[in-house]
Write an enzyme that holds these catalytic residues in place. Structure first.
Site, PDB file in Angstrom:
ATOM      1  N   LYS A 176      56.655 -37.740  36.360  1.00 17.81           N
ATOM      2  CA  LYS A 176      56.694 -36.760  37.204  1.00 17.81           C
ATOM      3  C   LYS A 176      56.841 -35.088  36.634  1.00 17.81           C
ATOM      4  O   LYS A 176      57.473 -34.865  35.756  1.00 17.81           O
ATOM      5  CB  LYS A 176      58.389 -36.920  37.898  1.00 17.81           C
ATOM      6  CG  LYS A 176      58.446 -38.279  38.462  1.00 17.81           C
ATOM      7  CD  LYS A 176      59.820 -38.437  38.940  1.00 17.81           C
ATOM      8  CE  LYS A 176      60.697 -38.663  37.858  1.00 17.81           C
ATOM      9  NZ  LYS A 176      62.234 -39.051  38.211  1.00 17.81           N
ATOM     10  N   THR A 208      67.921 -30.096  45.342  1.00 18.04           N
ATOM     11  CA  THR A 208      67.173 -30.835  44.609  1.00 18.04           C
ATOM     12  C   THR A 208      68.011 -32.165  43.898  1.00 18.04           C
ATOM     13  O   THR A 208      67.460 -33.015  43.153  1.00 18.04           O
ATOM     14  CB  THR A 208      66.018 -30.256  43.595  1.00 18.04           C
ATOM     15  OG1 THR A 208      66.875 -29.392  42.675  1.00 18.04           O
ATOM     16  CG2 THR A 208      65.238 -29.525  44.287  1.00 18.04           C
ATOM     17  N   GLY A 210      69.244 -35.401  42.816  1.00 20.01           N
ATOM     18  CA  GLY A 210      69.211 -36.730  43.358  1.00 20.01           C
ATOM     19  C   GLY A 210      67.630 -36.958  43.367  1.00 20.01           C
ATOM     20  O   GLY A 210      67.199 -38.167  44.139  1.00 20.01           O
ATOM     21  N   THR A 211      66.696 -36.071  43.223  1.00 18.01           N
ATOM     22  CA  THR A 211      65.506 -36.272  43.634  1.00 18.01           C
ATOM     23  C   THR A 211      64.758 -37.394  42.685  1.00 18.01           C
ATOM     24  O   THR A 211      64.099 -38.475  43.217  1.00 18.01           O
ATOM     25  CB  THR A 211      64.547 -35.090  43.251  1.00 18.01           C
ATOM     26  OG1 THR A 211      64.920 -34.631  42.031  1.00 18.01           O
ATOM     27  CG2 THR A 211      64.852 -33.974  44.222  1.00 18.01           C
ATOM     28  N   GLY A 212      65.289 -37.752  41.333  1.00 14.49           N
ATOM     29  CA  GLY A 212      64.604 -38.750  40.895  1.00 14.49           C
ATOM     30  C   GLY A 212      65.191 -40.175  41.195  1.00 14.49           C
ATOM     31  O   GLY A 212      64.438 -40.904  41.459  1.00 14.49           O
ATOM     32  N   CYS A 213      66.547 -40.116  41.553  1.00 11.99           N
ATOM     33  CA  CYS A 213      67.235 -41.327  42.098  1.00 11.99           C
ATOM     34  C   CYS A 213      66.531 -41.839  43.539  1.00 11.99           C
ATOM     35  O   CYS A 213      66.044 -42.914  43.713  1.00 11.99           O
ATOM     36  CB  CYS A 213      68.675 -41.094  42.263  1.00 11.99           C
ATOM     37  SG  CYS A 213      69.767 -40.711  40.944  1.00 11.99           S
TER      38      CYS A 213
END
Length: 264
Positions: A176, A208, A210-213
């Protein structure tokens, strides 16, 4: 009779609801997948930061996974915050025991506010025990630097790091690119042979959390529905972009994305 796809999240609890199992379960639901969970740790946090992290005993994590998978099952699963080596090894054992081959590993290490969510000594366990079980691993660039041992400031260095992480055993590496400078964000998927690049414009927002989760949960949901991997990554990317674009503006700090985002 319609068969409902099922997905499991093995991750920490976010009391603010923007990341962790709360984000995962909301995303699963929005994408038409029945979600189950195994909580690895409880966090006390809001949009301004993490005030406390309270890991569960490894045996409690194992029992959650075992009870759910022995009855309900799962077509795909994801891991998020695992915190320590004991939990990582225990989770890896359950993944192998139940033969979960569609595993998304989100190597959660540090919260947006800087709180450490993975102990230093657990990184070796993550590499040794969990990455070889992963269908896809989804690091952001700081996480990719930690896993690969390489500095990443250019797209070419992203590709070099993807090669290094792939050698640790994950079948696919989803790099990412949000931490690189520039108006465009380029994400890179590597399957051990070919690279697939996906680009979108940078969205100027502080919301932003929690974007990865959320991205990894969307990817897990698509894999549970038997969407081919490259297409699943593309759909998950569209979902997280829409979720950021329509963030509900909650909280005084890094607010959550919109988990009821609508995409094609």
């Amino acid at each position: 009779m319609t068969t409902i796809a099922k997905a499991m999240t093995i991750a920490g609890s976010d009391s603010g609801g923007g990341a962790g199992i709360q984000a995962d379960l909301k995303t699963f639901h929005q994408l038409g997948v029945y979600g189950t969970s195994a909580i690895t740790a409880i966090t006390a946090q809001n949009t301004k930061g993490v005030a406390g992290v309270y890991p569960l005993p490894a045996e409690a994590v194992v029992q959650q996974i075992s009870e759910v998978l022995s009855d309900i099952g799962a077509e795909a699963a994801k891991t998020g915050m695992l915190f320590n080596a004991e939990i990582i090894e225990a989770v890896a054992g359950e993944i192998k025991k139940f033969g979960l081959d569609k595993l998304v590993v989100d190597p959660v290490m540090i919260a947006k506010g800087g709180a450490k969510l993975l102990q230093d000594e657990a990184i070796a366990a993550l590499k040794r025990h969990l990455l070889p079980l992963a269908e896809v691993v989804t690091p952001n660039l700081p996480e990719a630097e930690c896993l690969s041992g390489l500095q990443i400031v250019t797209p070419e260095q992203m590709r070099e790091a993807a090669r290094a992480i792939h050698q640790l055993g994950a079948r696919h590496v989803m790099m990412k690119g949000g931490h690189l400078q520039g108006d465009a964000i380029v994400d890179i998927l590597f399957d051990g042979r070919d690279f697939y690049e996906m680009a979108h414009g940078r969205i100027q927002t502080r919301h932003t959390h929690g974007t990865g989760c959320t991205f990894s949960a969307a990817l897990t949901a698509e894999l549970a529905k038997k969407t081919p991997l490259v297409q699943a990554v593309e759909k998950a990317n569209r979902f997280i972009v829409a979720a950021i674009q329509t963030a509900p503006q909650i909280g005084e700090g890094h607010g959550p994305t919109n988990h009821w985002a609508v995409v094609d």
